[in-house]
Design a protein around this motif. Structure first.
Motif, short mmCIF file in Angstrom:
data_model
loop_
_atom_site.label_atom_id
_atom_site.label_comp_id
_atom_site.label_asym_id
_atom_site.label_seq_id
_atom_site.Cartn_x
_atom_site.Cartn_y
_atom_site.Cartn_z
N GLY A 116 11.89 5.81 -5.44
CA GLY A 116 12.96 6.04 -4.48
C GLY A 116 13.22 4.94 -3.49
O GLY A 116 14.25 4.98 -2.80
N CYS A 117 12.36 3.94 -3.38
CA CYS A 117 12.52 2.89 -2.37
C CYS A 117 12.74 1.54 -3.04
O CYS A 117 12.74 1.42 -4.27
N THR A 118 12.92 0.53 -2.21
CA THR A 118 13.16 -0.81 -2.73
C THR A 118 11.88 -1.38 -3.33
O THR A 118 10.77 -0.89 -3.08
N ARG A 119 12.03 -2.46 -4.08
CA ARG A 119 10.86 -3.09 -4.70
C ARG A 119 9.89 -3.62 -3.65
O ARG A 119 8.67 -3.54 -3.83
N ARG A 120 10.43 -4.18 -2.60
CA ARG A 120 9.56 -4.73 -1.56
C ARG A 120 8.74 -3.63 -0.90
O ARG A 120 7.53 -3.79 -0.67
N VAL A 121 9.36 -2.52 -0.59
CA VAL A 121 8.64 -1.41 0.04
C VAL A 121 7.59 -0.85 -0.93
O VAL A 121 6.46 -0.55 -0.53
N ALA A 122 7.97 -0.70 -2.21
CA ALA A 122 7.02 -0.18 -3.19
C ALA A 122 5.84 -1.12 -3.36
O ALA A 122 4.67 -0.68 -3.45
N ALA A 123 6.09 -2.44 -3.39
CA ALA A 123 4.99 -3.39 -3.51
C ALA A 123 4.09 -3.34 -2.27
O ALA A 123 2.85 -3.42 -2.38
N GLY A 124 4.69 -3.18 -1.08
CA GLY A 124 3.88 -3.05 0.13
C GLY A 124 3.02 -1.81 0.11
O GLY A 124 1.85 -1.84 0.55
N ALA A 125 3.57 -0.69 -0.40
CA ALA A 125 2.77 0.54 -0.49
C ALA A 125 1.60 0.35 -1.44
O ALA A 125 0.47 0.79 -1.15
N LEU A 126 1.83 -0.31 -2.58
CA LEU A 126 0.73 -0.54 -3.53
C LEU A 126 -0.34 -1.43 -2.91
O LEU A 126 -1.54 -1.14 -3.04
N VAL A 127 0.07 -2.51 -2.24
CA VAL A 127 -0.91 -3.41 -1.60
C VAL A 127 -1.70 -2.66 -0.54
O VAL A 127 -2.92 -2.83 -0.41
N GLY A 128 -1.01 -1.80 0.22
CA GLY A 128 -1.71 -1.04 1.26
C GLY A 128 -2.76 -0.11 0.68
O GLY A 128 -3.88 0.00 1.19
N VAL A 129 -2.42 0.59 -0.42
CA VAL A 129 -3.38 1.51 -1.03
C VAL A 129 -4.55 0.74 -1.62
O VAL A 129 -5.73 1.13 -1.44
N LEU A 130 -4.29 -0.36 -2.33
CA LEU A 130 -5.38 -1.13 -2.91
C LEU A 130 -6.28 -1.74 -1.83
O LEU A 130 -7.52 -1.76 -1.97
N THR A 131 -5.67 -2.22 -0.75
CA THR A 131 -6.48 -2.78 0.33
C THR A 131 -7.33 -1.70 0.99
O THR A 131 -8.53 -1.90 1.27
N GLY A 132 -6.72 -0.55 1.26
CA GLY A 132 -7.48 0.55 1.87
C GLY A 132 -8.60 1.02 0.97
O GLY A 132 -9.73 1.29 1.44
N TRP A 133 -8.33 1.10 -0.34
CA TRP A 133 -9.40 1.51 -1.27
C TRP A 133 -10.54 0.51 -1.29
O TRP A 133 -11.71 0.88 -1.27
N ALA A 134 -10.20 -0.79 -1.30
CA ALA A 134 -11.25 -1.81 -1.33
C ALA A 134 -12.10 -1.76 -0.07
O ALA A 134 -13.35 -1.88 -0.12
N LEU A 135 -11.48 -1.56 1.09
CA LEU A 135 -12.23 -1.48 2.35
C LEU A 135 -13.11 -0.24 2.39
O LEU A 135 -14.27 -0.30 2.83
N MET A 136 -12.57 0.89 1.93
CA MET A 136 -13.36 2.12 1.94
C MET A 136 -14.56 2.01 0.98
O MET A 136 -15.66 2.48 1.27
N ALA A 137 -14.31 1.39 -0.18
CA ALA A 137 -15.37 1.32 -1.19
C ALA A 137 -16.51 0.41 -0.78
O ALA A 137 -17.67 0.62 -1.17
#
Length: 408
Positions: A116-137
């Motif tokens: 539902g969002c633009t490519r830039r927003v979707a890419a930012g959401a993916l980077v945020g989730v991957l970064t958060g997962w890496a920090l939590m792990a």
């Protein structure tokens, strides 16, 4: 009749209200998942020296509900909800809770954002989730074991986030492509309708105005010496003018009035409405109206000989109209350009096609080169819309020839 290919239907887009209902209905199930994955008991919460808070069962239930509540706004506010889920995952990890349900919900949100969002927003959401997962792990493990943790079983969450982003982006591309096809189809329909209107106006106005011009010139030449002939010519001009105005009123009425059948103007309707004060439909002209066309042409000084062959029978409206317009435009060209005295029209009803041929004995070739003006182009377009064959050009023995074959 020309058929327009319709683009494939894209994946359905849920309305904002449906998305909100769906996300809120997912809150109880997600709260149950969070509660079911909580370790019993939780790590004690440090309040003061020698003072710890050990949460009870009902407190854990309330905590699971609080952690699941943001899901209810995921349909309308996916980005803020994604940020809350990542923050909740950090808190859960701090107090020894399992954070993978929260990351799983975040992966689903990445898919929703990618759709539902633009490519830039979707890419930012993916980077945020991957970064958060890496920090939590890697937050509570030695540095030397960070790589092992990142490539361990918990990496499934990162793979799921990437897969959700890829799938959502693919669906978004399909939706954009379908939207582009629909926009292109709408533009093509508008252009086709404009061409249809242009053809109708040209065929209607060119024939009648040409006849009026010829009769007016004749009346001007004989008004002093042959007043009866001039009076007759003026009568023909009056009749032709009224017919022209009636035809224009029908065409304008069709443009102003919506199609009573609910179809679009580009569907190829060749019937025109009468004026606003009329309740009936004006029938489209057809081959049965050739006799009237021949009579009006004879009044303008050119004799038209119509020859029929084959079994005469009613044909489809679009075939009848196109055949009539082709003959009308050809005869109009004879009147205006050919300097002819005789025009022969042949109509042959075949088994699978209608053959039309218009030839004259004129010599005015300078202004009637094949493909010049709008008349020849309009006739070729009409035949092309019906998937027929069209040809026109000077004859070796003199005169001009127009031929069309229309499938029936």
């Amino acid at each position: 009749m020309q058929r327009t290919l319709k683009p494939a239907a894209p994946p359905s887009r849920l309305s904002p209200g449906a998305l909100t209902t769906l996300s809120r209905s997912a809150v109880p199930a997600f709260a149950l998942l969070v509660y079911g994955t909580m370790p019993q008991p939780l790590h004690p919460v440090f309040l003061a020296p020698d003072h710890f808070l050990r949460p009870g069962r009902w407190l854990l239930v309330g905590l699971a509900v609080v952690l699941a509540l943001p899901i209810g706004w995921a349909g309308r506010r996916p980005l803020p909800v994604l940020g809350l889920l990542l923050g909740e995952a950090f808190v859960a990890r701090t107090f020894g809770m399992r954070s993978w349900p929260l990351f799983l919900a975040a992966d689903v949100l990445v898919f929703h954002i990618a759709v539902g969002c633009t490519r830039r927003v979707a890419a930012g959401a993916l980077v945020g989730v991957l970064t958060g997962w890496a920090l939590m792990a890697t937050a509570f493990v030695p540095v030397g074991k960070a790589f092992t943790v990142l490539t361990g079983p918990s990496s499934t969450l990162a793979v799921a986030a990437a897969a959700g982003w890829i799938l959502g982006s693919w669906i978004r591309l399909r939706q954009d492509h379908a939207d582009a096809l629909r926009a292109q189809a709408a533009i093509s329909a508008v252009q086709a309708e404009r061409l249809r209107i242009a053809r109708e106006l040209h065929d209607l106005v060119a024939h009648h105005i040409g006849a009026i011009a010829i009769r007016a010139g004749a009346a001007k030449r004989v008004i002093a010496t042959q007043p009866d002939g001039a009076r007759e010519a003026l009568g023909v001009i009056e009749t032709t003018s009224r017919e022209t105005l009636t035809g224009l009123r029908h065409l304008l009425g069709a443009l102003r009035e919506p199609d009573p059948g609910g179809g679009s103007a580009a569907d190829g309707h060749e019937q025109a409405r009468l004026g606003p004060d009329s309740r009936s439909l004006a029938p489209a002209p057809g081959l049965a109206d050739l006799e009237r066309l021949v009579a009006s042409t004879a009044d303008a000084g050119v004799r038209v000989d119509v020859r029929w062959s084959g079994q005469r029978r009613p044909l489809a409206t679009e075939v009848e109209l196109s055949a009539y317009r082709i003959v009308q435009e050809s005869v109009t060209n004879v009147l205006r350009h050919a300097d002819a005295r005789l025009c022969r029209v042949s109509v042959d009803y075949g088994t699978h096609e209608l053959a039309i041929e218009i030839v004259d004995d004129g010599g005015g070739r300078a202004t009637r080169q094949p493909g010049s003006g709008y008349g020849i182009a309009g006739m070729r377009e009409r035949v092309g819309l019906l998937h027929g064959r069209f040809s026109s050009g000077p004859r070796p023995e003199g005169g001009f020839r127009v031929a069309a074959r229309l499938p029936i």
